[in-house]
Motif scaffolding. Sequence first.
Motif, PDB file in Angstrom:
ATOM      1  N   GLY A 114       0.788  -1.222   0.000  1.00  0.00           N
ATOM      2  CA  GLY A 114       0.000   0.000   0.000  1.00  0.00           C
ATOM      3  C   GLY A 114       0.819   1.269   0.000  1.00  0.00           C
ATOM      4  N   LYS A 132       3.162   2.336  -1.999  1.00  0.00           N
ATOM      5  CA  LYS A 132       3.268   2.997  -3.309  1.00  0.00           C
ATOM      6  C   LYS A 132       1.929   3.611  -3.731  1.00  0.00           C
ATOM      7  N   TYR A 133       0.828   2.974  -3.337  1.00  0.00           N
ATOM      8  CA  TYR A 133      -0.485   3.543  -3.667  1.00  0.00           C
ATOM      9  C   TYR A 133      -0.723   4.836  -2.886  1.00  0.00           C
ATOM     10  N   LEU A 134      -0.237   4.888  -1.668  1.00  0.00           N
ATOM     11  CA  LEU A 134      -0.395   6.102  -0.870  1.00  0.00           C
ATOM     12  C   LEU A 134       0.368   7.265  -1.494  1.00  0.00           C
ATOM     13  N   LYS A 135       1.581   6.984  -1.981  1.00  0.00           N
ATOM     14  CA  LYS A 135       2.365   8.044  -2.643  1.00  0.00           C
ATOM     15  C   LYS A 135       1.645   8.557  -3.878  1.00  0.00           C
ATOM     16  N   ILE A 143      -1.670   8.373  -4.501  1.00  0.00           N
ATOM     17  CA  ILE A 143      -2.922   9.047  -4.133  1.00  0.00           C
ATOM     18  C   ILE A 143      -2.649  10.456  -3.645  1.00  0.00           C
ATOM     19  N   GLN A 182      -4.885   7.128   3.415  1.00  0.00           N
ATOM     20  CA  GLN A 182      -4.219   5.938   3.933  1.00  0.00           C
ATOM     21  C   GLN A 182      -5.127   4.711   3.794  1.00  0.00           C
ATOM     22  N   LYS A 242      -7.598   4.414   1.623  1.00  0.00           N
ATOM     23  CA  LYS A 242      -7.714   4.145   0.185  1.00  0.00           C
ATOM     24  C   LYS A 242      -6.503   3.370  -0.334  1.00  0.00           C
ATOM     25  N   ALA A 243      -5.323   3.726   0.161  1.00  0.00           N
ATOM     26  CA  ALA A 243      -4.112   3.032  -0.285  1.00  0.00           C
ATOM     27  C   ALA A 243      -4.164   1.558   0.084  1.00  0.00           C
ATOM     28  N   TRP A 250      -6.775  -0.186  -2.274  1.00  0.00           N
ATOM     29  CA  TRP A 250      -6.305  -0.447  -3.648  1.00  0.00           C
ATOM     30  C   TRP A 250      -5.171  -1.459  -3.677  1.00  0.00           C
TER      31      TRP A 250
END
Length: 801
Positions: free
Chosen positions: A575, A577-580, A582, A601, A603-604, A607
């Motif tokens: 998660g 990398k998804y947070l970065k 988003i 956070q 959402k990351a 996903w």
Amino acid sequence: MENDVFIRNAAGKICTFRDTKENRNKLTQLSMRWAYILGNRRKWAAQRLSRQRVREESVLALKALGINETELQKIDQSSIVEVSMPHHFDPKVDGRAAMIPWEHLLSSAVKARSAKSELVVVRHLRPIEEDKAKPKSKEKKKKKSKRQKKSDKSKDQKRELEPKKFAFVGATPARFKTIHDYIAEQELVSAGLHPVVATFVPPNPSRRVLCKAIKSAHPDVIHFSGVDAHVGEQALALYEKEEMKFYRSILDGIYLPTGEGFHEKLMPEQFADCLTPGSHRPKLVSINTWYSGARLAPVCVAEGCDAAIGFHNTFDAGAASLFFLRFYQTWLSNQFDLIKSFRAGWRAIAPYKKKIKGSGITLWQRNTVFQPDFVDEIEDSKGYTQVLITQGSKHSTVVADPEQDDIRDLVGVRIVPEKSLNVSLLQNQRSILREMTFWYRFPKTKRGVNLVREVEVNVRLDIGDESFPYRSMVTLGTDYPQIDLADGSLKADRENPEGGIRVPLTSTLLQAMNERVLSGIFIEIKWHDQILYRHTHSVELAPIDEWKLDVVNNGWLPSFVRPRDPAIIKIIDAGAKYLKAIEDNTSASFQGYQADDVEPQVKAIWWAILNEFHLNYVSPPPAYRAYTQRLRSPSQILRERNGTCVDLTILLASCLEWIELLPVIVTTNIHAFSGYWVSEDAHKRFLDFAKMPSIEDNTHDRREVAETFPWSIGFGSYESVKGFISDLDLKPLEATALTRNESFSTAHADARNYFRDTSDCSIDPTRSTPGYYGSFEALIDISSSRKYVTPLPMFGKTVAE
């Protein structure tokens, strides 16, 4: 007016509630509000600030009824107050005043202003039409002094009240044997009423047999121990486990056997008829069941009994037995003074203070305690004779001697093992036994024995080649007549140095087994060389991943929320990398509530699970037992790529707890989903509410709305949960949306659908038939549960491996 309710002390009336439509509505609201508060006492009783809040609300409640500061001061200055009300009430209409827990309400209000610790509140059930005064005789009689009149009346009253016979009625229909037993209670009551003659009432009598026995024996005192309607209906099929719902309109009543394993429910009037057949009118009726104080006890008084005792809401069984023991002892040794005895009973159960906070014992009387000639005695009722033993008038310690005494004559024991042990419950200090009750038998020995020391208790749980022991040395006697070692909350003390039965759960076999295992619990109780009890009970051990599917145990679900599972680390790493992306920030990281907005956070994590692990929805694994479900661990979910609604909800909650957010689990009767508090302030508002929730469903007579777990709120708080969501304090998420490849926004919208208006959605906590989404059961707050519920331990090999 004849239907008025008023409060009085020795000096006279303090205040009156007129029988008006406005006041009837106030009494109705007050009864429902305070029944709910007492039912939820586990949430506030253990915290000083919450208790103070309850006391302050009690003052406001009395002011709403018209009790001003002057009148409250009069109550504060009294040692005894009496609430007087008419006896012809309809339980659904005119029973408002009877339903109010006056004992707690008035005592709590007094404590709020002066910290007074002892106020006796009694209830007077007055007839509507008082007998007209008899015409005075024209014949001149020699006038007696006030002292002589008082002495003569006291003697007459004593002769009238002195009991000749008593009857113990123990009624447990076959279906309820596992939830109620009266053997210990019968012996303690008999000891308390010695030397009053005990009359025979057949054990577990039917309605016809009970009426016949009472009519034949004419006992002056009747002590009833049984199963009330609320507990009974929850234990029967009316509590439909497959749909996880309660019936909302359970009325007070009593279950009696009918023979051949069947039973019937008696309403209060029917129950009172059994105890007052023909012209018989007992002097005292004691009803040791829950929810017996508001309707069952007053109906007995209305039928002609002089007095009746019952319980408002629930009450601890051990405390109840001790209360009656001391009550009867004091009653017999203090000229049958109910007030002195009532106060002595309350004082005797002081060791149970933490358990009984917010409880209520009701004393109903047909005659007012404030008879003009006895006012001075009533106000001086603190000066009673404290009874410590039943043999002899002088208290002296006589210790039992194994060379002269038989332990079976001195100590009784009742043991009820669990048929099945659930590891998730044992992990949270639940006992391996349903009951292990010891009681002192008050033997009539020539030496006057009143103390038994060093009763050795050995309990051993065997799992494969491993054993897990519990040992303690118990002291019993007239001052310590009863103890239940199966009580997990029991603290160690001088009479029991080890506290309640607990065993360590360190067995590798217990953690690794993937099916139920038949094991045994060995129990030995001995006193020096004398054996009181020795037996090995068979017991099934459930796998560590098994959860009991019922509202009684849903509060233990946080045991399965395991943020330290290795799978959670994988998800959080994915998660990152998804947070970065988003946040469009290469230095973004999971920092919990330190961030201004925590949604990115969550959402990351969403996903990451959706894109990296590709989960599918699947039915639960087989459990081979009704009303249980095998729950997958986070590692098992990722490895198998499968999960149920509960599995996926637990997975999300574990991830959120790991990044130091505050997750919740919401359960309906057919579903579960997750959520989180959007800020620490939002969570604080929830905690303030949970300590003292409000009741919204005022359309049903549902008094046993007690919340079992301090970290959970139930169906009575449904509207408040909707409010938290509408105010954007709580964000729910439909976890199964992960298996449908749906977005975070869609998952949130789906979860909100569970909380649409009941006119638009089938979620209706007041309906007996659940709809498509199911009926709301509970919101379980994970972070506040951690004071009580710990995650199940991690182990090397998972069940699937």
